[in-house]
Design a protein around this motif. Structure first.
Motif, PDB file in Angstrom:
ATOM      1  N   PHE A   1       2.171 -11.191 -10.045  1.00 52.73           N
ATOM      2  CA  PHE A   1       1.340 -11.704  -8.957  1.00 52.73           C
ATOM      3  C   PHE A   1       2.127 -12.792  -8.247  1.00 52.73           C
ATOM      4  N   GLY A   2       1.725 -13.084  -7.037  1.00 55.74           N
ATOM      5  CA  GLY A   2       2.427 -14.115  -6.283  1.00 55.74           C
ATOM      6  C   GLY A   2       1.940 -14.159  -4.851  1.00 55.74           C
ATOM      7  N   GLU A   3       2.765 -14.747  -3.993  1.00 57.54           N
ATOM      8  CA  GLU A   3       2.402 -14.817  -2.581  1.00 57.54           C
ATOM      9  C   GLU A   3       3.619 -14.583  -1.702  1.00 57.54           C
ATOM     10  N   LEU A   4       3.353 -14.027  -0.554  1.00 57.27           N
ATOM     11  CA  LEU A   4       4.355 -13.842   0.501  1.00 57.27           C
ATOM     12  C   LEU A   4       3.809 -14.508   1.759  1.00 57.27           C
ATOM     13  N   ILE A   5       4.617 -15.329   2.375  1.00 52.96           N
ATOM     14  CA  ILE A   5       4.192 -15.977   3.616  1.00 52.96           C
ATOM     15  C   ILE A   5       5.167 -15.568   4.712  1.00 52.96           C
ATOM     16  N   ASN A   6       4.655 -14.815   5.667  1.00 48.13           N
ATOM     17  CA  ASN A   6       5.430 -14.368   6.830  1.00 48.13           C
ATOM     18  C   ASN A   6       6.744 -13.705   6.430  1.00 48.13           C
ATOM     19  N   SER A   7       6.666 -12.722   5.553  1.00 49.14           N
ATOM     20  CA  SER A   7       7.854 -11.990   5.116  1.00 49.14           C
ATOM     21  C   SER A   7       8.516 -11.310   6.308  1.00 49.14           C
ATOM     22  N   PRO A   8       9.828 -11.473   6.467  1.00 49.59           N
ATOM     23  CA  PRO A   8      10.519 -10.813   7.586  1.00 49.59           C
ATOM     24  C   PRO A   8      10.516  -9.285   7.459  1.00 49.59           C
ATOM     25  N   SER A   9      10.245  -8.765   6.279  1.00 46.31           N
ATOM     26  CA  SER A   9      10.201  -7.314   6.082  1.00 46.31           C
ATOM     27  C   SER A   9       8.901  -6.702   6.599  1.00 46.31           C
ATOM     28  N   PHE A  10       7.841  -7.508   6.681  1.00 45.57           N
ATOM     29  CA  PHE A  10       6.526  -7.005   7.073  1.00 45.57           C
ATOM     30  C   PHE A  10       6.432  -6.943   8.595  1.00 45.57           C
ATOM     31  N   ASN A  11       5.581  -6.042   9.100  1.00 44.26           N
ATOM     32  CA  ASN A  11       5.502  -5.811  10.545  1.00 44.26           C
ATOM     33  C   ASN A  11       4.696  -6.857  11.316  1.00 44.26           C
ATOM     34  N   ARG A  12       4.173  -7.855  10.625  1.00 40.18           N
ATOM     35  CA  ARG A  12       3.418  -8.913  11.301  1.00 40.18           C
ATOM     36  C   ARG A  12       3.433 -10.161  10.430  1.00 40.18           C
ATOM     37  N   LYS A  13       3.063 -11.279  11.022  1.00 41.30           N
ATOM     38  CA  LYS A  13       2.932 -12.507  10.239  1.00 41.30           C
ATOM     39  C   LYS A  13       1.700 -12.387   9.358  1.00 41.30           C
ATOM     40  N   ALA A  14       1.833 -12.807   8.105  1.00 37.86           N
ATOM     41  CA  ALA A  14       0.713 -12.731   7.174  1.00 37.86           C
ATOM     42  C   ALA A  14       0.993 -13.623   5.975  1.00 37.86           C
ATOM     43  N   HIS A  15      -0.055 -14.177   5.430  1.00 42.05           N
ATOM     44  CA  HIS A  15       0.011 -14.916   4.173  1.00 42.05           C
ATOM     45  C   HIS A  15      -0.722 -14.049   3.150  1.00 42.05           C
ATOM     46  N   LEU A  16       0.058 -13.410   2.280  1.00 35.56           N
ATOM     47  CA  LEU A  16      -0.492 -12.460   1.309  1.00 35.56           C
ATOM     48  C   LEU A  16      -0.460 -13.032  -0.099  1.00 35.56           C
ATOM     49  N   ILE A  17      -1.569 -12.951  -0.799  1.00 42.18           N
ATOM     50  CA  ILE A  17      -1.626 -13.204  -2.237  1.00 42.18           C
ATOM     51  C   ILE A  17      -1.691 -11.821  -2.867  1.00 42.18           C
ATOM     52  N   TYR A  18      -0.691 -11.477  -3.702  1.00 39.38           N
ATOM     53  CA  TYR A  18      -0.622 -10.111  -4.219  1.00 39.38           C
ATOM     54  C   TYR A  18      -0.771 -10.055  -5.737  1.00 39.38           C
ATOM     55  N   PHE A  19      -1.326  -8.930  -6.171  1.00 39.53           N
ATOM     56  CA  PHE A  19      -1.501  -8.607  -7.586  1.00 39.53           C
ATOM     57  C   PHE A  19      -0.930  -7.208  -7.799  1.00 39.53           C
ATOM     58  N   HIS A  20       0.033  -7.073  -8.701  1.00 40.67           N
ATOM     59  CA  HIS A  20       0.654  -5.778  -8.985  1.00 40.67           C
ATOM     60  C   HIS A  20       0.186  -5.278 -10.343  1.00 40.67           C
ATOM     61  N   VAL A  21      -0.449  -4.120 -10.337  1.00 36.55           N
ATOM     62  CA  VAL A  21      -1.068  -3.541 -11.521  1.00 36.55           C
ATOM     63  C   VAL A  21      -0.321  -2.273 -11.916  1.00 36.55           C
ATOM     64  N   VAL A  22       0.078  -2.183 -13.181  1.00 35.08           N
ATOM     65  CA  VAL A  22       0.681  -0.951 -13.672  1.00 35.08           C
ATOM     66  C   VAL A  22      -0.428   0.079 -13.817  1.00 35.08           C
ATOM     67  N   CYS A  23      -0.222   1.251 -13.220  1.00 34.04           N
ATOM     68  CA  CYS A  23      -1.200   2.336 -13.271  1.00 34.04           C
ATOM     69  C   CYS A  23      -0.508   3.607 -13.742  1.00 34.04           C
ATOM     70  N   GLU A  24      -1.147   4.288 -14.674  1.00 40.54           N
ATOM     71  CA  GLU A  24      -0.628   5.572 -15.149  1.00 40.54           C
ATOM     72  C   GLU A  24      -1.107   6.677 -14.215  1.00 40.54           C
ATOM     73  N   ALA A  25      -0.181   7.531 -13.780  1.00 40.05           N
ATOM     74  CA  ALA A  25      -0.554   8.695 -12.968  1.00 40.05           C
ATOM     75  C   ALA A  25      -1.041   9.783 -13.907  1.00 40.05           C
ATOM     76  N   LEU A  26      -2.231  10.302 -13.659  1.00 38.97           N
ATOM     77  CA  LEU A  26      -2.815  11.347 -14.497  1.00 38.97           C
ATOM     78  C   LEU A  26      -2.443  12.738 -14.006  1.00 38.97           C
ATOM     79  N   ASN A  27      -1.773  12.804 -12.856  1.00 37.08           N
ATOM     80  CA  ASN A  27      -1.194  14.034 -12.326  1.00 37.08           C
ATOM     81  C   ASN A  27       0.090  13.648 -11.604  1.00 37.08           C
ATOM     82  N   ASP A  28       0.849  14.610 -11.103  1.00 35.98           N
ATOM     83  CA  ASP A  28       2.125  14.246 -10.480  1.00 35.98           C
ATOM     84  C   ASP A  28       2.321  14.825  -9.084  1.00 35.98           C
ATOM     85  N   LYS A  29       1.266  15.328  -8.475  1.00 33.24           N
ATOM     86  CA  LYS A  29       1.344  15.918  -7.141  1.00 33.24           C
ATOM     87  C   LYS A  29       1.063  14.843  -6.088  1.00 33.24           C
ATOM     88  N   VAL A  30       2.127  14.266  -5.537  1.00 31.15           N
ATOM     89  CA  VAL A  30       1.991  13.218  -4.526  1.00 31.15           C
ATOM     90  C   VAL A  30       1.703  13.868  -3.171  1.00 31.15           C
TER      91      VAL A  30
END
Length: 151
Positions: A76-105
């Motif tokens: 988890f963490g925060e990004l403030i106005n990341s140059p990679s993102f398409n707009r200015k934003a202050h993001l608080i992010y949470f990254h969750v590990v998820c198991e894929a129950l199928n594999d057809k993307v």
């Protein structure tokens, strides 16, 4: 000191949840129109009264067409106005590990434009990777306790 707001940024903090999707010793990385040519993990805004794990599952499923099972918080963490993102934003992010129950993307083609299944250690070598710390935490078996209990 009052900061000047851009036209595309209303000054609010946005909470987002993303899914580090795992299947058969590989992880799913995607490319989004919003993040240029970088590899990242699927995710989006947490809705009002939605739990973090539910948001990561919902966003991951909506954007990839996979059926997911959330397992644990890996970063988890925060990004403030990341140059990679398409707009200015202050993001608080949470990254969750998820198991894929199928594999057809099936990309929604609205949010995402490309994907790869890749070994996590190989993913760390990608030059245009935005989720380095998250993937490193996954490799190092980092599990962060988080819940919706009263405090």
């Amino acid at each position: 000191m009052k900061r000047k707001k851009s036209k595309n940024y209303n000054g609010t903090v946005e909470a987002v949840a993303s899914a580090l999707i795992i299947k058969d010793d590989k992880i799913l990385l995607v490319k989004s129109h919003k993040w240029g040519d970088s590899y990242l993990i699927p995710g989006g805004h947490i809705e009002h009264e939605e739990k973090i794990f539910d948001a990561a599952k919902r966003e991951g499923e909506e954007e990839t067409g996979l059926k997911l099972k959330p397992l644990y918080l890996v970063n988890f963490g925060e990004l403030i106005n990341s140059p990679s993102f398409n707009r200015k934003a202050h993001l608080i992010y949470f990254h969750v590990v998820c198991e894929a129950l199928n594999d057809k993307v099936k990309l929604d083609n609205k949010e995402l434009k490309d994907f790869i299944w890749i070994n996590p250690k190989e993913a760390l070598k990608l030059p245009n990777l935005l989720a380095y710390k998250t993937i490193k935490n996954y490799i190092d078996k980092v599990k962060i306790k988080i819940g919706s209990e009263k405090f």
